[in-house]
Design an enzyme around this catalytic site. Structure first.
Site, PDB file in Angstrom:
ATOM      1  N   GLY A  10       0.829  -1.203   0.000  1.00  0.00           N
ATOM      2  CA  GLY A  10       0.000   0.000   0.000  1.00  0.00           C
ATOM      3  C   GLY A  10       0.860   1.247   0.000  1.00  0.00           C
ATOM      4  N   ARG A 298     -24.949  15.488  12.202  1.00  0.00           N
ATOM      5  CA  ARG A 298     -24.597  14.675  11.042  1.00  0.00           C
ATOM      6  C   ARG A 298     -25.277  13.303  11.032  1.00  0.00           C
ATOM      7  NH1 ARG A 298     -18.443  13.324   9.054  1.00  0.00           N
ATOM      8  NH2 ARG A 298     -18.338  15.543   8.689  1.00  0.00           N
ATOM      9  N   GLU A 404      -5.964   3.041   7.603  1.00  0.00           N
ATOM     10  CA  GLU A 404      -7.396   2.733   7.661  1.00  0.00           C
ATOM     11  C   GLU A 404      -7.662   1.233   7.718  1.00  0.00           C
ATOM     12  OE1 GLU A 404      -9.844   4.840   4.832  1.00  0.00           O
ATOM     13  OE2 GLU A 404     -11.623   3.672   5.342  1.00  0.00           O
ATOM     14  N   LEU A 420      -6.068  11.293   8.612  1.00  0.00           N
ATOM     15  CA  LEU A 420      -4.738  11.536   8.040  1.00  0.00           C
ATOM     16  C   LEU A 420      -3.686  11.375   9.126  1.00  0.00           C
ATOM     17  CD1 LEU A 420      -5.581  14.724   5.934  1.00  0.00           C
ATOM     18  CD2 LEU A 420      -5.501  12.369   5.175  1.00  0.00           C
TER      19      LEU A 420
END
Lengths: 668, 284
Positions: A10, A298, A404, A420
């Protein structure tokens, strides 16, 4: 012993951060990535990256507050030591990225500028325009290119990770990967393998994630024995632009600046939205939440938009779920001034001017909080032990998971601008641990002894590949199966979850998993065969999809992004003060009971047939005791008061106990 | 001009897509036609996805899915560049409605012409990444330990660097450049992968580096730390295949999807190089 190597799978923020740090420590790295690393999904992140800074410190902010915000935002589901360590490292990480040349926005005096983000009261977020992810990724890519030029990093861009190579002691000794152009399958010996392969959004068909985010790499690791944790925790963003190919993020600021959400009262009304009179429009957020209107939090916005489309059947379009987000009542000048950037995205990809026509939006899968289970070593103070080889190691010794694709840091819901940070942090932090592990290794994967193991695993994957190409199959089409899987997953396992729907979805997914084995390939060639690569990826989506569904079915509670109406804990509304108080006590009892049962990590073990079995692990909440998240709840004040009283009582009891213990100790 | 997407606008029930296909490097290209059912909001990516799921041509013949490169589909990763109706651009932001407005006969897809075709619409742009290495496109920091913040930077300087840093190595500027010529090599049967890679790099290093790399050299020369190695980058820009090859056609800046001021970068590189040459001359 020959020179030890690490394979990093990755080339996003996490993978590149690990690669450059390992290179700095003098370790040879093979970096294997599906895409040229500059094209990794990290490039899409817009908002920014969090850390305490000199400015927020003067307002009383500390690393501890950042830690607390992350844990509270994640509904206390994460182990606290890794989160604490990340928060304490954050300022140093932003400084490092600054030194690497990231063009962070500046104040007039030339300092880094910061903005505020959801879930915090401080201006903690550093940003570089609206493309912070792109800028951070490029800075890391540049450093890795520097090491590549010096010869300590080998790049394998355009290679698909097929499986880890595991020896008879259960230790990871390398990987097998396939070149996407030549279709060559090769084994790579490695004394440590780091998976940094991102999220698994494509299991939901379309999402805000990139096309490489299939989750196939983590699935392959899980099928080889690594365990998968908290699969059911998937973050859904309330407003995305539904496209035929993917879902693109539409910032929440559109609602913040006065956007109104509605659907026609008549299902799939074919009229031009501007011709639909006010009386025939259903402003469902304004009607259902008169107090908050379009500015509901949200998660509530996400749920209501989903509900009105899926359960009320009021989607704007008949064959696609969407609602209107209407800005047309606001003047063009005002829109351009406040929302120019995001309106441009809608214009570019929809070909429609959102200043003239209402936008069509729908919630979209955005981030996987779950991922490969990863270990850590705790210090007595509750941080991570620097240089410990256990940090971020999966259940397979020598196989690491970061970014992630691991499950740490975000708990049941991720705080904005923390993703991040967690990627870069994990990449940098694990490298010294791997270096230390190498010191104690008696053998290297490049030793003669492992040649036949690596060769054998390669041959196995080669055979599987050839059999797939030769397979007559039952005329099933992998693209169609992927679409069907996405539809089932989106309907049952995103915003609102019901046990009957989850049970039905498991059955459907099981059938699809059988059907995927009958795919016939329309391309049987052995050159840049994207058909066979995609078929393998779709097949490997199923074990993770099943883990998501099973985990969600089992978890009978609401926590973070996981919402089950049947187990919701509504607010309290009694008018009589005594009754009010009694209800609050009952609410807190229920909350405590819920935590005793469900404040646990779900761990899925995947067997040879791809079937997950669930078990549970306690969460380390030793640093910040869990408390209820009460945002927007009726009666929040009294619940909070009751909760605080209980907490104080507990604290004084434990203090009494400590005093007694020390008394006993001093007497003996 | 924004296309009118109201339901009343007249749309075809289907449209034709012509794809220039190529089975492998060095093989001849051939055209294939696909009939796609019209749907609102299609872009070229979703058209290619439909072709993959259909796996038949417009005359009913079974075919393989078209190979193409893509990842983010938001015009930030730079992967899906191709020639859409003759124009170099990202397939993700190429909307079918607008393409059909301009050309109702259908849509034509071709691979970029300045890079070797790997298959169909997939090209090898590794030469672009090689040029980033040639110009030393990085900040040479002392290490990744804790040494505090980076250098202070004015808003003005950040605003100059930021757009340059948005370059996604998509290749549009090179496709449009009359001075940028394709370099395509084939692996010999007696050549190892490493030998072939070495021979490719040598060939790349002789050929024109192009606007993207020149602009990146300016990005790093503009940074306080990066500036310390500015001369090395200027050496690279004055080497064979360097800045002097640029013919100032200005096509690059016209096609850049990120509106990067490429010609400004080229002009600045020219000025820096002139200054550097003077300094070098008098320092002898």
């Amino acid at each position: 012993m020959s020179k030890q190597r690490v394979v990093v799978i990755g080339g996003g923020l996490a993978g590149l951060a690990a690669t450059m740090k390992l290179a700095e420590l003098g370790i040879a790295v093979d970096c294997i990535s599906l895409t040229p690393v500059k094209r990794s999904h990290s490039v899409c992140a817009q908002g920014g990256i969090n850390s305490v800074n000199e400015l927020t410190r003067q307002q009383g902010d500390t690393e501890w507050h950042h830690f607390d915000d992350t844990v509270y935002g994640g509904d206390f589901l994460q182990h606290q030591p890794p989160v604490k360590e990340m928060a304490y490292w954050a300022p140093r990480i932003i400084d490092l990225m600054d030194r690497l040349g990231v063009p962070f926005n500046r104040t007039p005096e030339g300092f880094r500028d910061q903005r505020r983000f959801g879930g915090t009261l401080f201006k903690r977020t550093s940003f570089a325009g609206a493309t912070t992810g792109q800028q951070l990724l490029y800075a890391l890519d540049e450093q890795v290119r520097r090491w590549h030029a010096e010869g300590s990093v080998a790049m394998y861009e355009g290679w698909d990770f097929l499986s880890p190579v595991i020896d008879e002691d259960g230790r990871c000794r390398g990987v097998v990967a396939q070149n996407l152009v030549t279709m060559e399958i090769r084994s790579f010996p490695a004394d440590a393998v780091v998976l940094a392969t991102g999220g698994c959004g494509l299991i939901f068909g379309r999402s805000t994630m990139s096309m490489a985010c299939t989750g196939s790499a983590v699935s392959r690791a899980a099928q080889a024995g690594a365990k998968y944790a908290n699969a059911e925790f998937i973050q859904v963003h309330p407003t995305a632009i539904p496209g035929a190919d993917k879902l693109r993020l539409m910032s929440e600021s559109a609602r913040g600046e006065g956007g109104r959400v509605w659907v026609p009262r008549k299902p799939h009304d074919p009229r031009d939205p501007k011709q639909i009179p006010e009386a025939e429009r259903y402003y469902f957020l304004e009607e259902r939440y008169p107090e908050y209107g379009n500015l509901v939090p949200r998660d509530i916005a996400t749920r209501e938009i989903f509900d009105v489309c899926v359960n009320d059947g009021l989607s704007v379009e008949a064959d696609r779920q969407c609602v209107y987000l209407d800005l047309t009542h606001i003047s063009r000048e005002e829109l351009d001034r406040k929302l120019g950037g995001i309106l441009h995205i809608y214009e570019k990809f929809q070909g429609v001017d959102p200043r003239e026509y209402p936008m069509k939006i729908f919630p979209a899968v955005h981030y996987s909080m779950g991922g490969l289970w990863a270990d850590y070593e705790r210090t007595p103070e509750g941080g991570l032990q620097p240089g410990s080889p256990r940090n971020h190691q999966t259940h397979i010794p020598g196989l690491y998971a970061i970014g992630e694709c691991d499950y740490q840091y975000h708990g049941a819901n991720r705080l904005g601008a923390n993703s991040l940070l967690s990627c870069i942090f994990t990449g940098l932090f694990i490298a010294p641990g791997i270096a230390n592990m190498f010191k104690s290794l008696k053998e290297s994967a490049t030793d003669e002894k492992f040649v036949s193991l690596l060769r054998g695993q390669r041959a196995l994957k080669q055979l599987e590949h050839e059999n797939l190409l030769k397979r007559e199959g039952g005329r099933e089409n992998p693209y169609v199966i992927h679409q069907e899987l996405g539809d089932v997953m989106t309907k049952a396992a995103t915003v609102v979850r019901r046990n009957d729907q989850l049970t039905a979805a498991i059955e459907t997914v099981n059938k699809l998993a059988e059907r995927v084995e009958n795919c016939s390939l329309s391309d049987t060639g052995n050159w840049t065969n994207q058909n066979v690569v995609f078929t393998k990826a779709v097949r490997d989506m199923f074990p993770v999809a099943k883990a998501i569904l099973k985990g969600a079915l089992a978890r009978d509670e609401c926590r973070g992004a996981h919402y089950k109406p049947a187990f919701d804990m509504p607010g309290i509304d009694a008018t009589d003060p005594a009754e009010h108080r009694r209800q609050a006590e009952a609410w807190c009892d229920k909350f405590e009971e819920k935590n005793r049962k469900w404040l646990k990590t779900t761990i899925a073990s995947i067997d040879k047939s791809g079937e997950p079995t669930l078990s549970y692990e306690d969460v380390d909440t030793s640093l910040i005791p869990p408390r209820p998240r009460l945002y927007g709840l009726v009666g929040a004040e009294v619940i909070e008061q009751v909760w605080r009283e209980r907490q104080d009582k507990k604290d004084s009891q434990s203090n009494d106990l400590k005093t007694k213990e020390s008394l006993v100790a001093s007497q003996t | 001009m924004i296309a009118d997407a109201t339901p009343s606008a007249k749309k075809p029930s289907s449209f034709e897509v012509r794809v220039l296909r190529q089975d492998a490097p060095g093989e001849p290209g051939y055209w294939e036609r696909h009939l796609i059912t019209y749907e609102p909001n299609l872009n070229v990516i979703s058209v290619l996805q439909k072709i993959a799921a259909l796996s038949t041509t417009s005359d009913g013949k079974t075919t393989t899915p078209v190979a193409w490169d893509c990842n983010c589909l938001e015009e930030v990763c730079g992967a899906c560049t191709m020639l859409v109706n003759g124009r170099t651009r990202q397939a993700c932001s190429a909307l079918v409605d607008r393409l059909l407005e301009d050309n109702p006969a259908g849509i034509e897809l071709r691979p970029m012409s300045k890079f070797p075709v790997l298959r169909d619409l997939v090209v090898d742009r590794s030469r672009m990444f090689r040029t980033l290495e040639k110009i030393k496109g990085w900040i040479p920091v002392d290490g990744y330990g804790d040494r505090g913040a980076g250098p202070r930077e004015s808003q003005e300087n950040q605003e100059v660097r930021y757009p340059l840093s948005e370059c996604m190595t998509c290749g549009c500027c090179l496709e449009a450049c009359p001075q940028y010529a394709k370099v395509e090599l084939f692996q010999r049967s007696d050549e190892s992968d490493a030998e072939f890679a070495e021979r490719k790099n040598q060939a790349y290093d002789q050929a024109f580096i192009g606007a993207a790399a020149i602009s990146q050299a300016m990005l790093f020369n503009d940074h306080s730390t990066g500036h310390m190695n500015a001369d090395e980058r200027l050496d690279a820009l004055s080497a064979p295949g360097g800045l002097q090859v640029c013919g100032n056609a200005q096509n690059c800046v016209a096609v850049c999807p990120k509106n990067i001021p490429l010609t400004t970068s080229i002009a600045r590189a020219g000025r820096q190089l002139t200054g550097y040459m003077f300094r070098k001359f008098f320092d002898r």
